[in-house]
Design a protein around this motif. Sequence first.
Motif, mmCIF file in Angstrom:
data_model
loop_
_atom_site.group_PDB
_atom_site.id
_atom_site.type_symbol
_atom_site.label_atom_id
_atom_site.label_comp_id
_atom_site.label_asym_id
_atom_site.label_seq_id
_atom_site.Cartn_x
_atom_site.Cartn_y
_atom_site.Cartn_z
ATOM 1 N N ALA A 72 0.829 -1.216 0.000
ATOM 2 C CA ALA A 72 0.000 0.000 0.000
ATOM 3 C C ALA A 72 0.857 1.259 0.000
ATOM 4 O O ALA A 72 0.481 2.291 -0.561
ATOM 5 C CB ALA A 72 -0.931 -0.004 1.209
ATOM 6 N N CYS A 73 2.034 1.175 0.613
ATOM 7 C CA CYS A 73 2.909 2.349 0.740
ATOM 8 C C CYS A 73 3.560 2.762 -0.574
ATOM 9 O O CYS A 73 4.234 3.801 -0.627
ATOM 10 C CB CYS A 73 3.985 2.099 1.788
ATOM 11 N N THR A 74 3.362 1.971 -1.634
ATOM 12 C CA THR A 74 3.906 2.391 -2.925
ATOM 13 C C THR A 74 3.305 3.719 -3.382
ATOM 14 O O THR A 74 3.892 4.406 -4.223
ATOM 15 C CB THR A 74 3.669 1.330 -4.009
ATOM 16 N N VAL A 75 2.145 4.090 -2.819
ATOM 17 C CA VAL A 75 1.542 5.375 -3.211
ATOM 18 C C VAL A 75 2.429 6.548 -2.804
ATOM 19 O O VAL A 75 2.292 7.646 -3.340
ATOM 20 C CB VAL A 75 0.132 5.552 -2.607
ATOM 21 N N LEU A 76 3.350 6.327 -1.860
ATOM 22 C CA LEU A 76 4.271 7.394 -1.479
ATOM 23 C C LEU A 76 5.123 7.847 -2.658
ATOM 24 O O LEU A 76 5.639 8.973 -2.667
ATOM 25 C CB LEU A 76 5.188 6.921 -0.344
ATOM 26 N N PHE A 77 5.307 6.965 -3.636
ATOM 27 C CA PHE A 77 6.140 7.274 -4.791
ATOM 28 C C PHE A 77 5.315 7.802 -5.960
ATOM 29 O O PHE A 77 5.864 8.059 -7.025
ATOM 30 C CB PHE A 77 6.917 6.029 -5.218
ATOM 31 N N ARG A 78 4.011 7.943 -5.750
ATOM 32 C CA ARG A 78 3.160 8.459 -6.814
ATOM 33 C C ARG A 78 3.522 9.916 -7.098
ATOM 34 O O ARG A 78 3.687 10.717 -6.187
ATOM 35 C CB ARG A 78 1.688 8.341 -6.416
ATOM 36 N N GLY A 79 3.664 10.238 -8.360
ATOM 37 C CA GLY A 79 4.062 11.591 -8.738
ATOM 38 C C GLY A 79 5.529 11.712 -9.063
ATOM 39 O O GLY A 79 6.002 12.788 -9.439
ATOM 40 N N ALA A 80 6.278 10.600 -8.940
ATOM 41 C CA ALA A 80 7.695 10.643 -9.303
ATOM 42 C C ALA A 80 7.828 10.873 -10.796
ATOM 43 O O ALA A 80 7.026 10.385 -11.599
ATOM 44 C CB ALA A 80 8.383 9.343 -8.897
ATOM 45 N N GLY A 81 8.842 11.628 -11.175
ATOM 46 C CA GLY A 81 9.072 11.919 -12.583
ATOM 47 C C GLY A 81 10.553 12.067 -12.865
ATOM 48 O O GLY A 81 11.406 11.735 -12.032
#
Length: 478
Positions: free
Chosen positions: A314-323
């Motif tokens: 679930a904590c993979t959402v912490l990396f959402r928005g990486a570019g």
Amino acid sequence: MPLQRVHFAEEVPEVFRTSMQAIRRELEVPAEFPPAVVEAALAAAGNPRLPELDRTEIEFVTIDPPDSMDLDQAVHIERAGDGYTVHYAIADVAAFVQPGDPIDVEARKRGETLYAPDKRTPLHPQELSEGAASLLPDQVRPAILWTITVDASGEGTDVSCKRALVKSRAKLNYAGVQKDLDAGTASESLQLLREVGKLREQRELERGGVNLPIPDQEVVTSDGQWTLEFRAPLPVEGWNAQISLLTGMAAAHLMMYGEIGILRTLPESHDDLRRKLENTAKALSIPWPVGTSYAEFIHGLDPKVPAHAAMLAACTVLFRGAGYTSFSGGVPAQPEHAAMKSEYAHVTAPLRRLVDRWTSEICVALCADAEVPAWVRESMDEIPKIMEECDRKAHAYERSIVGMVEAGLVADQVGSTFDGVITDVDDREPTRGIVALSTLAIEGRVTGTAALPLGQPVRVKLTEADIAKRTVAFELIP
């Protein structure tokens, strides 16, 4: 964003195989390589551009899953006073691929290797990725050789990056290396991998960084029923990953100093993201004490515990928005990767990720005090766009596969009731949201007749579990 891999303990059932074929059609996942690309790869495999520097005396080894053949990285570590010297050899794809050739053109369309339980869709033809460019054992290969000095605290203090010939001594796997380390029979270099890896993990915790040990999911069949189990990463996988992260941070520092490069960046996360994760932790009965940071909470999770494994996923959402951020003649206003609390660049997986060929060329040029090649400069602004689009496809591919598997796990339980926690509520329609089940590592859409109680335990009924649509849906029981 880290990807969540799904495996099947036995042969993939036909219902899932059919669904994955549909997913590939929908997402336009590439099929086989065009004949012209394969022909170019065969020609390149027989005629690579080899460097003059020979470092085949370094006793490199690769450490990967047993079935991996696309071997990007080989490692050797030695003591240097009270610190260490890390030698890290990275496959030199540019020794085989020229700008504008058929392999390069196709790679720019693909961007990265895609993974599914039934097949792998590679970035480069197998003639290169699993053959001539792969750091296979007992084969002399062209490589980008990183030499990083690490002090007694685990901090990198100096770095060089140059082309060299290398030769791996062995193709090792994680389970075997872990077994040798635990038994005390591992080589000195592997023992130092553990030593440096632990030091780097401590440095990561001190700076507040997060490196998610994402557990693989495995579908297991028993008495005709499917269940989902998590395979916790072995400690050596984390230590090996720390060498890759060390190299990526060193590359970013070189680029920042040289004022040219392509960084992997991530803005700071928002409060609503923490709220969602705190609710997920509550659903999984994992305490998250007040005042505990993301990093402290995540470092306290044990991937061998099923609930903790689900939380890490679930904590993979912490990396959402990486570019990706390209720059030249200055430095970016926001160069940091927020989850790592450091500048960072992708340089260690060029067989599987397009951008690494560009970043490697930049770092080699900077270390040689030479001009960055014109083809790199001319296409630098294009690469972030390609990678971000390919990342979106990879994440959509992952989400679709996970959704398919989750739907399959409960497909025969439509109408059953479950305990869960509301982890997210739609701001525009508060009667709609997401529920995380307390007994299964599954999230799904949920609807109610009134505003959903965010963060509260609830009872829900499963109303839909469609493998073909990859959907799981519930309704709130008042």
